[in-house]
Motif scaffolding. Structure first.
Motif, PDB file in Angstrom:
ATOM      1  N   MET A   1       6.298  -6.910  -8.831  1.00 54.16           N
ATOM      2  CA  MET A   1       5.868  -5.570  -9.236  1.00 54.16           C
ATOM      3  C   MET A   1       6.914  -4.934 -10.144  1.00 54.16           C
ATOM      4  SD  MET A   1       3.846  -4.114  -5.882  1.00 54.16           S
ATOM      5  CE  MET A   1       3.233  -2.638  -6.720  1.00 54.16           C
ATOM      6  N   ALA A   2       8.186  -5.164  -9.854  1.00 54.61           N
ATOM      7  CA  ALA A   2       9.247  -4.640 -10.724  1.00 54.61           C
ATOM      8  C   ALA A   2       9.137  -5.259 -12.119  1.00 54.61           C
ATOM      9  CB  ALA A   2      10.618  -4.930 -10.114  1.00 54.61           C
ATOM     10  N   ARG A   3       8.832  -6.559 -12.151  1.00 53.11           N
ATOM     11  CA  ARG A   3       8.716  -7.231 -13.445  1.00 53.11           C
ATOM     12  C   ARG A   3       7.503  -6.694 -14.225  1.00 53.11           C
ATOM     13  NH1 ARG A   3       6.924 -12.439 -16.001  1.00 53.11           N
ATOM     14  NH2 ARG A   3       5.179 -12.230 -14.593  1.00 53.11           N
ATOM     15  N   MET A   4       6.383  -6.480 -13.529  1.00 49.76           N
ATOM     16  CA  MET A   4       5.206  -5.927 -14.211  1.00 49.76           C
ATOM     17  C   MET A   4       5.490  -4.519 -14.734  1.00 49.76           C
ATOM     18  SD  MET A   4       1.732  -7.234 -12.302  1.00 49.76           S
ATOM     19  CE  MET A   4       2.204  -7.248 -10.566  1.00 49.76           C
ATOM     20  N   GLN A   5       6.332  -3.787 -13.995  1.00 46.27           N
ATOM     21  CA  GLN A   5       6.701  -2.453 -14.471  1.00 46.27           C
ATOM     22  C   GLN A   5       7.568  -2.567 -15.730  1.00 46.27           C
ATOM     23  OE1 GLN A   5       8.344   0.020 -11.362  1.00 46.27           O
ATOM     24  NE2 GLN A   5       7.399   1.817 -12.298  1.00 46.27           N
ATOM     25  N   ASP A   6       8.523  -3.505 -15.719  1.00 47.31           N
ATOM     26  CA  ASP A   6       9.370  -3.711 -16.895  1.00 47.31           C
ATOM     27  C   ASP A   6       8.540  -4.117 -18.111  1.00 47.31           C
ATOM     28  OD1 ASP A   6      11.587  -3.096 -15.434  1.00 47.31           O
ATOM     29  OD2 ASP A   6      12.175  -5.181 -15.060  1.00 47.31           O
ATOM     30  N   LEU A   7       7.496  -4.933 -17.867  1.00 46.38           N
ATOM     31  CA  LEU A   7       6.650  -5.411 -18.970  1.00 46.38           C
ATOM     32  C   LEU A   7       5.660  -4.351 -19.440  1.00 46.38           C
ATOM     33  CD1 LEU A   7       5.744  -8.971 -17.612  1.00 46.38           C
ATOM     34  CD2 LEU A   7       7.251  -8.457 -19.535  1.00 46.38           C
TER      35      LEU A   7
ATOM     36  N   ARG B   1       3.274   3.161 -13.845  1.00 49.61           N
ATOM     37  CA  ARG B   1       4.116   3.892 -12.905  1.00 49.61           C
ATOM     38  C   ARG B   1       3.650   3.531 -11.511  1.00 49.61           C
ATOM     39  NH1 ARG B   1       1.137   8.724 -11.319  1.00 49.61           N
ATOM     40  NH2 ARG B   1      -0.643   8.949 -12.681  1.00 49.61           N
ATOM     41  N   ILE B   2       4.513   3.777 -10.535  1.00 49.95           N
ATOM     42  CA  ILE B   2       4.127   3.615  -9.142  1.00 49.95           C
ATOM     43  C   ILE B   2       4.346   4.970  -8.484  1.00 49.95           C
ATOM     44  CG2 ILE B   2       4.514   2.387  -6.971  1.00 49.95           C
ATOM     45  CD1 ILE B   2       5.735   0.104  -8.604  1.00 49.95           C
ATOM     46  N   GLY B   3       3.311   5.486  -7.838  1.00 47.88           N
ATOM     47  CA  GLY B   3       3.467   6.788  -7.219  1.00 47.88           C
ATOM     48  C   GLY B   3       2.160   7.311  -6.675  1.00 47.88           C
ATOM     49  N   ALA B   4       2.175   8.587  -6.333  1.00 52.28           N
ATOM     50  CA  ALA B   4       0.979   9.240  -5.810  1.00 52.28           C
ATOM     51  C   ALA B   4       0.077   9.603  -6.987  1.00 52.28           C
ATOM     52  CB  ALA B   4       1.362  10.493  -5.036  1.00 52.28           C
ATOM     53  N   VAL B   5      -1.208   9.306  -6.863  1.00 47.70           N
ATOM     54  CA  VAL B   5      -2.169   9.655  -7.908  1.00 47.70           C
ATOM     55  C   VAL B   5      -2.940  10.875  -7.413  1.00 47.70           C
ATOM     56  CG1 VAL B   5      -4.140   8.848  -9.258  1.00 47.70           C
ATOM     57  CG2 VAL B   5      -2.329   7.242  -8.607  1.00 47.70           C
ATOM     58  N   PRO B   6      -2.597  12.065  -7.928  1.00 46.42           N
ATOM     59  CA  PRO B   6      -3.244  13.269  -7.408  1.00 46.42           C
ATOM     60  C   PRO B   6      -4.687  13.381  -7.873  1.00 46.42           C
ATOM     61  CG  PRO B   6      -1.701  13.856  -9.165  1.00 46.42           C
ATOM     62  CD  PRO B   6      -1.625  12.365  -8.991  1.00 46.42           C
ATOM     63  N   ASN B   7      -5.494  14.021  -7.068  1.00 48.49           N
ATOM     64  CA  ASN B   7      -6.876  14.310  -7.423  1.00 48.49           C
ATOM     65  C   ASN B   7      -6.898  15.719  -8.019  1.00 48.49           C
ATOM     66  OD1 ASN B   7      -9.541  15.166  -7.411  1.00 48.49           O
ATOM     67  ND2 ASN B   7     -10.050  13.924  -5.623  1.00 48.49           N
TER      68      ASN B   7
ATOM     69  N   PRO C   1       9.606   4.241  -4.626  1.00 44.55           N
ATOM     70  CA  PRO C   1      10.587   3.154  -4.480  1.00 44.55           C
ATOM     71  C   PRO C   1       9.955   1.778  -4.270  1.00 44.55           C
ATOM     72  CG  PRO C   1      11.144   5.032  -3.081  1.00 44.55           C
ATOM     73  CD  PRO C   1       9.768   5.286  -3.605  1.00 44.55           C
ATOM     74  N   LEU C   2      10.504   0.794  -4.961  1.00 38.92           N
ATOM     75  CA  LEU C   2      10.113  -0.610  -4.758  1.00 38.92           C
ATOM     76  C   LEU C   2      11.138  -1.240  -3.823  1.00 38.92           C
ATOM     77  CD1 LEU C   2       8.917  -2.090  -8.183  1.00 38.92           C
ATOM     78  CD2 LEU C   2       7.871  -2.469  -5.949  1.00 38.92           C
ATOM     79  N   THR C   3      11.193  -0.694  -2.627  1.00 40.17           N
ATOM     80  CA  THR C   3      12.157  -1.160  -1.629  1.00 40.17           C
ATOM     81  C   THR C   3      11.404  -1.375  -0.322  1.00 40.17           C
ATOM     82  OG1 THR C   3      12.667   1.157  -1.143  1.00 40.17           O
ATOM     83  CG2 THR C   3      14.129   0.031  -2.676  1.00 40.17           C
ATOM     84  N   PRO C   4      11.988  -2.115   0.626  1.00 37.73           N
ATOM     85  CA  PRO C   4      11.226  -2.476   1.839  1.00 37.73           C
ATOM     86  C   PRO C   4      10.634  -1.289   2.579  1.00 37.73           C
ATOM     87  CG  PRO C   4      13.191  -3.820   1.690  1.00 37.73           C
ATOM     88  CD  PRO C   4      13.284  -2.807   0.569  1.00 37.73           C
TER      89      PRO C   4
END
Lengths: 163, 157
Positions: free
Chosen positions: A43-49, A54-60, B25-28
């Motif tokens: 997932m970190a690699r897909m984010q770099d690419l 983004r990874i987070g809360a998707v508000p409505n 966070p991408l952590t455990p």
């Protein structure tokens, strides 16, 4: 490098959201038979690419009170639309900004920007600010307000592996 | 650290929405990491997210994938005669590849997004909607994405 088949399985497993448990990546890893570290690293690699924006809360927006969802569409000079699109995409009230093809004669707009206001008056003011920013590069524009949300789900990639 | 419920906890949903639209966070133990950052507990963060999801304030917590990086999608529109709107809207929604469908005030009054594993399947769905509805489908695939998507700025005032 593009996502490989294992990455795509992670996409399928996470596109509806992470499970709300203390160790969500471990839960995904267990479901897919992968090592948790591998899930996080991929997932970190897909984010770099850039495959993950983004990874987070998707508000409505709607449920939070931003009831007026306006799709603003503009006919912008092709020579200037890239530079102007970048500027419109940075406006704080714009959630999406895309270049799309015209389909004349029925569709003549090439720049799309989604705005969200608490009411139509606020969304209309936001559209006016976009119009001012586009200035003489813009030949015409409209705001299409949504009257009903008929279906809205997260990204779903239908495949044999999906439910 | 005191673990009594505080005023900070009452504001936790807002603080999570303001602070967690990106860089989750991408952590455990990501919810624990957020809790440490916000001065609360992992359990309270998880409860707050569960409540927000139950109330529909948050659609999901997770990765936002870039359009067309995985799969192929296309915005489409149909100008539906008003007396056929329910029928055609139901037809469009019946395809699992349709993940958004909005009615909008315009001659093109039905707007939807088709996402499929590849472009051939995506176009087949658009063709099927056109054939089954007997109405022309305007196809407007994304050519360029101008938005960085840092999350939507929520102003609470």
């Amino acid at each position: 490098m593009t996502p490989d088949p294992i990455d795509l399985r992670i996409v399928e497993a996470t596109q509806a959201g992470l499970p709300l448990v203390a160790r969500p990546y471990h839960a995904i890893a267990e479901r897919l038979g992968l090592a948790p570290d591998d899930v996080m690293a991929r997932m970190a690699r897909m984010q770099d690419l850039g495959a993950i924006r983004r990874i987070g809360a998707v508000p409505n927006h709607y449920r939070l009170g931003w009831r007026a969802n306006g799709m603003t569409v503009w006919d912008v000079d092709d020579a200037r639309v890239d530079a102007l699109g970048e500027r419109i995409g940075r406006l704080p009230f714009v959630s999406h900004c895309y270049l799309r093809p015209r389909r004349p004669p029925s569709w003549t707009y090439n720049l799309f920007a989604m705005v969200h206001g608490r009411d139509r008056a606020e969304a209309t003011r936001q559209a006016d600010l976009i119009r001012a920013e586009l200035a003489d590069a813009c030949r015409a524009g409209e705001v299409l307000f949504s009257t009903m949300i008929l279906k809205k789900t997260g990204l779903r990639i239908a495949s044999a592996a999906a439910e | 650290m005191a673990m009594d419920r505080t005023e900070e906890d009452d504001n936790l949903p807002r603080r999570l929405l303001d602070g967690c639209q990106r860089d989750f966070p991408l952590t455990p133990r990501p919810f624990g990491a957020l809790a440490a950052r916000l001065g609360t507990t992992e359990a309270r963060v998880l409860d707050a997210f569960r409540d927000m999801r139950k109330d529909g304030l948050v659609g999901r917590i997770g990765a936002v994938y870039r359009t067309n990086t995985v799969g192929s999608s296309c915005l489409a529109a149909i100008g539906v005669p008003l007396d056929r709107l329910d029928e055609v809207a139901a037809l469009v929604c019946s395809f699992p590849e349709v993940n958004h469908n909005y009615e909008r005030e315009h001659a093109f009054n039905l707007w939807f997004v088709v996402t499929a594993p590849d472009q051939a399947r995506r176009d087949a769905v658009l063709d099927a909607i056109e054939a089954q509805s007997g109405l022309r489908v305007l196809r407007l695939p994304m050519l360029e994405d101008f938005h960085l998507d840092l999350g939507f700025k929520l102003s609470w005032s």
